[in-house]
Design a protein around this motif. Structure first.
Motif, short mmCIF file in Angstrom:
data_model
loop_
_atom_site.label_atom_id
_atom_site.label_comp_id
_atom_site.label_asym_id
_atom_site.label_seq_id
_atom_site.Cartn_x
_atom_site.Cartn_y
_atom_site.Cartn_z
N PRO B 185 22.36 -5.45 136.48
CA PRO B 185 21.27 -4.46 136.55
C PRO B 185 20.19 -4.69 135.50
CG PRO B 185 23.38 -3.36 136.73
CD PRO B 185 23.68 -4.80 136.38
N GLY B 186 20.60 -5.14 134.32
CA GLY B 186 19.63 -5.40 133.27
C GLY B 186 18.77 -6.62 133.55
N ALA B 187 19.24 -7.46 134.48
CA ALA B 187 18.53 -8.71 134.76
C ALA B 187 17.63 -8.60 135.98
CB ALA B 187 19.55 -9.84 134.96
N LEU B 188 17.61 -7.44 136.62
CA LEU B 188 16.95 -7.35 137.92
C LEU B 188 15.45 -7.06 137.86
CD1 LEU B 188 19.44 -5.66 140.37
CD2 LEU B 188 18.65 -8.01 140.27
N GLN B 189 14.97 -6.61 136.70
CA GLN B 189 13.58 -6.16 136.65
C GLN B 189 12.58 -7.23 137.13
OE1 GLN B 189 12.42 -4.16 133.03
NE2 GLN B 189 10.31 -4.72 133.49
N PRO B 190 12.65 -8.47 136.61
CA PRO B 190 11.70 -9.47 137.10
C PRO B 190 11.94 -9.83 138.57
CG PRO B 190 13.24 -10.46 135.56
CD PRO B 190 13.49 -9.00 135.52
N VAL B 191 13.14 -9.57 139.06
CA VAL B 191 13.43 -9.87 140.45
C VAL B 191 12.62 -8.97 141.38
CG1 VAL B 191 15.25 -9.94 142.19
CG2 VAL B 191 15.71 -10.73 139.89
N VAL B 192 12.35 -7.75 140.92
CA VAL B 192 11.54 -6.84 141.73
C VAL B 192 10.16 -7.44 141.95
CG1 VAL B 192 10.48 -4.56 141.81
CG2 VAL B 192 12.79 -4.83 140.93
N ALA B 193 9.58 -8.01 140.88
CA ALA B 193 8.27 -8.65 141.01
C ALA B 193 8.35 -9.84 141.96
CB ALA B 193 7.77 -9.10 139.65
N LEU B 194 9.46 -10.57 141.85
CA LEU B 194 9.64 -11.73 142.71
C LEU B 194 9.81 -11.32 144.17
CD1 LEU B 194 10.01 -14.86 142.54
CD2 LEU B 194 12.45 -14.45 142.62
N ALA B 195 10.39 -10.13 144.38
CA ALA B 195 10.68 -9.69 145.75
C ALA B 195 9.41 -9.62 146.58
CB ALA B 195 11.39 -8.34 145.72
N GLY B 196 8.33 -9.05 146.00
CA GLY B 196 7.07 -8.95 146.73
C GLY B 196 6.58 -10.33 147.14
N ILE B 197 6.62 -11.26 146.18
CA ILE B 197 6.15 -12.63 146.47
C ILE B 197 7.04 -13.27 147.53
CG2 ILE B 197 5.80 -14.90 145.47
CD1 ILE B 197 5.41 -13.40 142.75
N THR B 198 8.34 -13.04 147.42
CA THR B 198 9.28 -13.66 148.36
C THR B 198 9.05 -13.17 149.78
OG1 THR B 198 10.87 -13.73 146.57
CG2 THR B 198 11.71 -14.16 148.76
N VAL B 199 8.85 -11.86 149.94
CA VAL B 199 8.58 -11.32 151.27
C VAL B 199 7.29 -11.92 151.82
CG1 VAL B 199 8.11 -9.25 152.61
CG2 VAL B 199 9.79 -9.17 150.78
N GLY B 200 6.26 -11.98 150.95
CA GLY B 200 4.98 -12.55 151.39
C GLY B 200 5.14 -13.99 151.84
N GLU B 201 5.89 -14.76 151.04
CA GLU B 201 6.10 -16.17 151.40
C GLU B 201 6.89 -16.30 152.68
OE1 GLU B 201 7.76 -18.30 148.15
OE2 GLU B 201 5.80 -18.66 147.23
N ALA B 202 7.89 -15.43 152.83
CA ALA B 202 8.71 -15.49 154.05
C ALA B 202 7.84 -15.22 155.28
CB ALA B 202 9.85 -14.49 153.96
N ILE B 203 6.92 -14.24 155.16
CA ILE B 203 6.02 -13.94 156.29
C ILE B 203 5.16 -15.16 156.59
CG2 ILE B 203 4.01 -12.57 156.96
CD1 ILE B 203 5.30 -10.20 155.50
N LEU B 204 4.67 -15.80 155.54
CA LEU B 204 3.83 -16.98 155.73
C LEU B 204 4.60 -18.12 156.39
CD1 LEU B 204 1.64 -17.32 152.52
CD2 LEU B 204 0.89 -16.91 154.87
N VAL B 205 5.82 -18.35 155.91
CA VAL B 205 6.61 -19.45 156.47
C VAL B 205 6.94 -19.16 157.93
CG1 VAL B 205 8.83 -20.66 156.35
CG2 VAL B 205 7.58 -20.15 154.26
N GLU B 206 7.28 -17.91 158.22
CA GLU B 206 7.58 -17.53 159.61
C GLU B 206 6.36 -17.79 160.48
OE1 GLU B 206 7.55 -15.42 163.19
OE2 GLU B 206 6.35 -14.70 161.51
N SER B 207 5.18 -17.38 160.00
CA SER B 207 3.95 -17.58 160.77
C SER B 207 3.68 -19.05 160.98
CB SER B 207 2.76 -16.94 160.03
OG SER B 207 2.95 -15.57 159.89
N ALA B 208 3.89 -19.83 159.90
CA ALA B 208 3.62 -21.26 160.00
C ALA B 208 4.58 -21.93 160.98
CB ALA B 208 3.74 -21.89 158.62
#
Lengths: 327, 271
Positions: B185-208
């Motif tokens: 739990p103490g290590a998850l904070q930066p993962v939240v920021a990464l989550a937004g980017i990851t979802v965005g990238e996943a949408i892009l890869v799916e589209s591509a």
């Protein structure tokens, strides 16, 4: 009564980048009975925290550890870090850290931190563990414990956090509590309260307490016995009263001179020995490590290390000129 | 704080809400299969009240394609990001907490994955596994987990040295419980920021992938709509522009939301 702690010939060494080993503690012997307090004092780097971590099994895996540890009348444990990591679970040890802010998990409710320990050690279910946690918080003097148990650590003051940490240490029903400078990070008022609390718990539960501190006044006020460490070795050990009032080793004499004793005479303010960096633990083991800073050092000190020998009614010192330094 | 910042923090969530609503209400907003041919081909946008955004060269409703495409993009994007982060968090926590050979092995594995460009790996996987929504999710997860794993590992390495982890160890908690209850739990904070980017990238890869014809052929996706309109970019540019805008909007929405969330969490926990 069987001692709750018997530590024999503990030597801990850490690997150096050049392939050598740095011995942080050397042949440390300690023993403690239930219901008593042992203070381990010394300056930074003297190895007192290493002794504590070795007993708690918290040394890094690369440390080389020899010696034996007997807890609560049990057989002697191997102290090797690899062996202890799993063995720690079975040890009835509670530990209290210096910085109460860092010793509580910020994302867990304080009740959960305490309940977790109770659940592991007493095999309690969730609700029973929570109830036990609330009782413990009440015991360590947290007001309105049932409500406080649901708070996160950041809502608590430093003193309250340390009380919670003590409750968590007690939740495992330990025979031995290790406290690493538990009051250093706290206000003077709160320090006294926390020390009183620890002493009360030692009396009531009959646990043994090893208190690491660099404050001789604190040690003299709360401990039954004091061991003074210098450069990884115990240089003086004895009843607290004797060590504070009639220190034998020149280093202990200097410490006593630097401390403002509880109800004693104020220090003179004279620097008892030249300020030098803490003794180099890599010095050859044949010499007394304190010799370079010692006002009484003679040639013998620089060639032959004095052993820790009893001088007077359970009061031992490792010094060729023990008792000669003026307190 | 800058002027107007309360509003800028709402743009991302507002756009995301719009997309989620479109995805949820797609059967109501545009009943029927968006792949059905329903009108005269190449109806221009804003000329027919029944087909407000016009039709493509096969007479398929563009509006229906866009709202149903939102379903595909969001579901695939979120599922792929969840799988990516799940694998990354698991691998990162085990590597960071366990250390030693396990750590070395897992980190060399992430490096091996990172030497292959994410998109090429996903492309290769989908062409081998076959084009279906499930395989697209799988391919994205397999190709994008290493950064998440390395981030989580670094945080776990930091958190595991804290006193409260030592306290848990002395308390006799099992190593797995310490890793996942105390450390993670103490290590998850930066993962939240990464989550937004990851979802965005996943949408892009799916589209591509859909653009290259490797999307699920039974689903109307923004990527496949762009691919389909590509041939007519001079005569009917809206066929490319409209789904393109949707992709951009979706990626912007999740990135802004993730940023905002991370910023709020960061302010909340810093002492």
């Amino acid at each position: 009564m069987a001692p709750v702690l018997i530590l024999e010939r503990l030597t801990v060494a850490f690997p150096l980048p050049d392939g050598g080993w740095l011995e942080a503690t050397r042949e440390v012997d300690l023993s403690l009975e239930r219901g008593r307090v042992l203070a381990l004092i010394g300056e930074s780097g003297s190895g007192k925290t290493t002794v504590l971590n070795a007993m708690a099994g918290l040394l890094p895996a690369e440390a080389r550890v020899t010696g034996s540890l007997g807890l609560d009348g049990g057989g002697s444990d191997l102290l090797a870090p690899g062996a202890t990591r799993e063995g720690v679970a079975g040890r009835r040890i509670g530990m209290i850290f210096q910085n109460p802010g860092a010793s509580l998990n910020p994302v867990l409710r304080v009740g959960a931190t305490v309940a977790e320990v109770a659940a592991v050690h007493q095999g309690l279910g969730r609700t029973a563990a929570w109830r036990a946690a609330v009782e413990l918080l009440d015991r360590v003097g947290i007001d309105d414990p049932a409500r406080r148990a649901s708070d996160y650590p950041h809502r608590l003051s430093g003193g309250q956090k340390q009380r919670v940490a003590i409750a968590a240490a007690l939740a495992g029903k330990p025979g031995l509590i290790l406290a690493d400078e538990p009051t250093t990070a706290l206000d003077a008022m709160v320090q006294a309260q926390i020390l009183d609390l620890l002493l009360a718990l030692v009396d009531q539960d009959g646990v043994g307490l090893v208190l690491v501190t660099h404050d001789l006044a604190v040690a003299g006020a709360v401990a039954d016995e004091i061991a003074v460490m210098y450069a990884g070795r115990i240089v003086e050990q004895g009843p607290a009263e004797a060590v504070v009032r009639r220190p034998l080793h020149p280093y202990a004499v200097a410490l006593a001179g630097a401390a403002l004793p509880f109800g004693g005479v104020a220090a003179t303010g004279d620097a008892p020995f030249p300020e030098l960096p803490p003794a180099d633990p890599a010095l050859p083991v044949t010499a007394c490590a304190f010799a370079p800073r010692c006002p009484l050092a003679i040639d013998r000190c620089r060639s032959v290390r004095p052993p820790l020998e009893p001088q007077d009614r359970g009061h031992a010192a490792a010094c060729w000129r023990a008792g000669e330094a003026a307190p | 704080m800058r002027m107007g910042s309360p509003w800028s923090g709402l743009i991302g969530p507002a756009l995301l809400l719009l997309l989620v609503l479109a995805a949820l209400l797609a059967p109501l907003l545009a009943p029927g299969d968006p792949l059905d041919m329903v009108a005269r081909p190449l109806t221009a946008p804003f000329t027919d009240a029944w087909f407000p955004l016009g039709t493509d060269q096969l007479g398929r409703d563009v509006w229906a394609g866009l709202v149903h495409g939102a379903r595909v993009s969001l579901v695939v994007g979120l599922a792929a990001a969840a799988a990516t982060l799940g694998v990354g968090i698991l691998a990162g926590t085990v590597a960071g907490f366990r250390g030693g050979l396990v750590d070395d092995g897992l980190m060399r594995l992430t490096e091996a994955f990172q030497t292959v460009p994410t998109f090429l790996l996903a492309l290769a996987l989908v062409s081998v596994l076959g084009a279906s929504a499930g395989n697209v999710v799988l391919a994205i997860a397999i190709s994008s987990w290493p950064p998440a794993a390395r981030l989580v590992r670094a945080e776990v390495l930091r958190v595991k040295t804290l006193d409260y982890v030592d306290a848990a160890r002395i308390a006799g908690m099992a190593p797995l419980a310490i890793a996942f209850v105390e450390v993670l739990p103490g290590a998850l904070q930066p993962v939240v920021a990464l989550a937004g980017i990851t979802v965005g990238e996943a949408i892009l890869v799916e589209s591509a992938l859909a653009f290259l014809g490797l999307g699920d052929p039974n689903l109307q996706s923004w990527g496949s709509m762009v691919a389909n309109g590509r041939a007519l970019i001079r005569t009917a540019p809206s066929l490319v522009i409209l789904p393109g805008l949707c992709i951009a909007m979706a990626v912007l929405a999740v990135s802004l939301t993730g940023d905002g969330l991370a910023r709020r969490l960061g302010l909340g926990t810093r002492s």
